[in-house]
Design a protein around this motif. Structure first.
Motif, PDB file in Angstrom:
ATOM      1  N   PRO A  25     -27.249  49.390 -21.630  1.00 24.00           N
ATOM      2  CA  PRO A  25     -28.684  49.664 -21.415  1.00 24.00           C
ATOM      3  C   PRO A  25     -29.192  48.790 -20.259  1.00 24.00           C
ATOM      4  CG  PRO A  25     -28.388  48.215 -23.309  1.00 24.00           C
ATOM      5  CD  PRO A  25     -27.011  48.531 -22.793  1.00 24.00           C
ATOM      6  N   VAL A  26     -29.142  49.331 -19.053  1.00 21.02           N
ATOM      7  CA  VAL A  26     -29.365  48.480 -17.881  1.00 21.02           C
ATOM      8  C   VAL A  26     -30.787  47.945 -17.808  1.00 21.02           C
ATOM      9  CG1 VAL A  26     -27.503  49.455 -16.525  1.00 21.02           C
ATOM     10  CG2 VAL A  26     -29.750  50.526 -16.450  1.00 21.02           C
ATOM     11  N   ARG A  27     -31.781  48.695 -18.286  1.00 25.58           N
ATOM     12  CA  ARG A  27     -33.152  48.174 -18.252  1.00 25.58           C
ATOM     13  C   ARG A  27     -33.273  46.911 -19.098  1.00 25.58           C
ATOM     14  NH1 ARG A  27     -37.174  50.858 -16.058  1.00 25.58           N
ATOM     15  NH2 ARG A  27     -36.751  52.923 -15.176  1.00 25.58           N
ATOM     16  N   ARG A  28     -32.705  46.961 -20.294  1.00 27.11           N
ATOM     17  CA  ARG A  28     -32.752  45.777 -21.147  1.00 27.11           C
ATOM     18  C   ARG A  28     -31.924  44.645 -20.552  1.00 27.11           C
ATOM     19  NH1 ARG A  28     -30.204  44.720 -26.273  1.00 27.11           N
ATOM     20  NH2 ARG A  28     -29.531  46.887 -26.442  1.00 27.11           N
ATOM     21  N   ALA A  29     -30.802  44.985 -19.914  1.00 26.24           N
ATOM     22  CA  ALA A  29     -29.956  43.967 -19.294  1.00 26.24           C
ATOM     23  C   ALA A  29     -30.692  43.251 -18.161  1.00 26.24           C
ATOM     24  CB  ALA A  29     -28.680  44.603 -18.760  1.00 26.24           C
ATOM     25  N   ILE A  30     -31.468  44.008 -17.367  1.00 24.02           N
ATOM     26  CA  ILE A  30     -32.228  43.405 -16.276  1.00 24.02           C
ATOM     27  C   ILE A  30     -33.291  42.471 -16.832  1.00 24.02           C
ATOM     28  CG2 ILE A  30     -33.815  43.900 -14.372  1.00 24.02           C
ATOM     29  CD1 ILE A  30     -32.265  46.564 -14.016  1.00 24.02           C
ATOM     30  N   GLY A  31     -33.993  42.911 -17.877  1.00 20.11           N
ATOM     31  CA  GLY A  31     -34.998  42.054 -18.500  1.00 20.11           C
ATOM     32  C   GLY A  31     -34.391  40.800 -19.095  1.00 20.11           C
ATOM     33  N   ASP A  32     -33.232  40.929 -19.747  1.00 19.78           N
ATOM     34  CA  ASP A  32     -32.568  39.761 -20.335  1.00 19.78           C
ATOM     35  C   ASP A  32     -32.152  38.750 -19.273  1.00 19.78           C
ATOM     36  OD1 ASP A  32     -32.893  40.938 -22.779  1.00 19.78           O
ATOM     37  OD2 ASP A  32     -30.790  41.515 -23.046  1.00 19.78           O
ATOM     38  N   ALA A  33     -31.880  39.228 -18.058  1.00 21.81           N
ATOM     39  CA  ALA A  33     -31.501  38.318 -16.966  1.00 21.81           C
ATOM     40  C   ALA A  33     -32.703  37.628 -16.342  1.00 21.81           C
ATOM     41  CB  ALA A  33     -30.731  39.084 -15.896  1.00 21.81           C
TER      42      ALA A  33
END
Length: 451
Positions: A435-443
């Protein structure tokens, strides 16, 4: 690294957007500078030439003895490439952490670039039986290129806001393939017409090798003039090679979605790198094609990769980078499936296969780089891109192993090339699950409207 940071970095300039575009244009030119090494040196000229030099130094049984170790002359080039990867594995994490800690990427980029360019230029002196000199220069140049590319890639989150990264990364790849094509054409004219230039075949090859180093060093001046260093991350200490890599992986484990993307990239990129390295073997051994046909196919891949990188960059702006990469993996699968049915002794169909590879090659690599840039925590760009570069260069061993084992078990290069479909299918499944959107937010990065 978000838009606010980009604005603050450009503070004091008359036009922050113009300054950012100027820096991006300078960034493109490092791909223009160094890609000639990958194309002319590694892909076309150095392997056969260094092998011939080693064979001229071999004993009656066909062995050379570097440091007293018996090595088949035909394996010396491959072993040298492997050694360069080991050196890069040791050096890249250390340099990446030092770059993030000091904030001084540009001097490190300059040191790596000119070390690689000098070693490549010195290949002009690789004649007679100087295989040890050739191996040393290859190790130095290849490791330096890996370190420099890691630093170069780590600039992407700093010079482009999230909505621009797919396009910027794609243009960088396009610049590189364009330069590779241009210089390869000049090299092939010199090589094929060496007699008319008053050169021996050996001298023509050495001129081609050295010219790649001169090109690399000359055009590296442009990014080194335009790229800017950023503020350092306080309190960050560099560790020795493998310890630093382990520390980076431990940090990534706190961001499992970033690590999940890197795993997917490792798998499908292994397939890409294996196709690149083994396509000429398939063409020569299974399809019975000559060296001139294979070189033209390499040139065709380079030319079409420019258009492919730019086209997939445009698709990413409309459909998002993740969907576009997934589409490119489907295209890779179809291309390999078609390659299985290619008739022997038919260069035209091999050129069609090369065209298919070229159209998806640049785009899949460029968009993978830009997508990963969104998953990197601010202030850790070089450190994380060292792990990315290791995935790109240092971990691509399983594909050649599967290719070789399949051929050994079946005696068919067609089965071997088809076996590589597994990397694109598995990579597709792994990437689709991220889930790239969540991955970007987590970063800790802003999430683009379309990703």
């Amino acid at each position: 690294m978000g838009t606010d940071t980009l604005r603050s970095d450009a503070a004091g300039g008359a036009d922050p957007a113009a300054e950012r575009r100027r820096e991006q244009r300078g960034w493109y030119f490092y791909d223009w500078a160094c890609s000639v090494y990958s194309t002319s040196v590694l892909t076309v000229f150095l392997g056969p030439y260094l092998t011939s030099v080693a064979e001229s130094a071999a004993d009656a049984d066909g062995y050379v003895h570097p440091l007293g170790i018996p090595v088949r002359a035909g394996s010396f080039f491959a072993y040298s490439v492997s050694l360069s990867v080991i050196v890069a594995v040791l050096v890249m994490p250390l340099v990446g952490a030092a770059a993030d800690r000091s904030g001084r990427k540009k001097p490190l980029l300059a040191a790596a670039a000119y070390t690689g360019a000098a070693a490549t230029t010195a290949m002009f002196f690789l004649d007679g039986d100087r295989y040890l000199l050739g191996g040393l220069l290859l190790v130095v140049a290849n490791a330096a290129q890996s370190v420099a590319m890691m630093l170069y890639n780590s600039y992407l989150p700093q010079i482009a806001p999230p909505e621009e990264r797919d396009a910027v990364s794609s243009r960088g790849w396009a610049f590189g393939y364009a330069a590779g094509s241009l210089v390869l054409i000049v090299n092939l004219v010199l090589y094929t017409g060496h007699d008319s230039f008053g050169l021996s075949e050996s001298t023509a090859v050495r001129v081609c090798l050295a010219s790649a180093g001169l090109w690399w060093g000359a055009f590296a001046l442009i990014p080194l003039r335009r790229l800017r260093d950023r503020r350092a991350v306080a309190g960050k200490a560099a560790l020795p090679g493998f310890r630093q890599l382990a520390a980076t992986v431990r940090d990534m484990r706190r961001r499992p979605l970033t690590l999940a993307f890197l795993l997917a990239y490792l798998v499908y990129n292994d397939g890409i790198q294996t196709v690149i390295s083994q396509a000429s073997v398939y063409g020569s051994e299974e399809l019975g094609l000559g060296q001139s046909t294979l070189i033209v196919a390499v040139l065709l891949v380079q030319v079409l990769a420019v258009a492919g990188a730019l086209a997939l960059g445009r698709l990413a702006r409309r459909y998002g980078a993740k969907r576009t990469i997934l589409g490119s993996l489907v295209a890779w699968t179809v291309t390999l499936g078609a390659g299985y049915f290619l008739p022997a002794g038919a260069p035209a169909w091999f050129f069609v296969l090369a065209a298919g590879i070229g159209l998806v090659l640049g785009g899949s690599q460029a968009l993978s780089r830009s997508l990963f840039s969104h998953l990197v925590p601010p202030g850790k760009e070089a450190e994380y891109f060292s792990a990315y570069e290791l995935s790109d260069r240092g971990m691509s061993w399983l594909g050649p192993l599967l290719f070789g084992l399949t051929y050994q078990l079946t005696g068919s290069y067609r089965d071997a090339i088809l076996s590589l479909v597994a990397f694109f299918v598995i990579g597709f499944v792994l990437l689709a699950r991220v889930p790239v959107r969540r991955a970007i937010g987590d970063a800790g990065n802003p999430v683009p409207e379309r990703i």
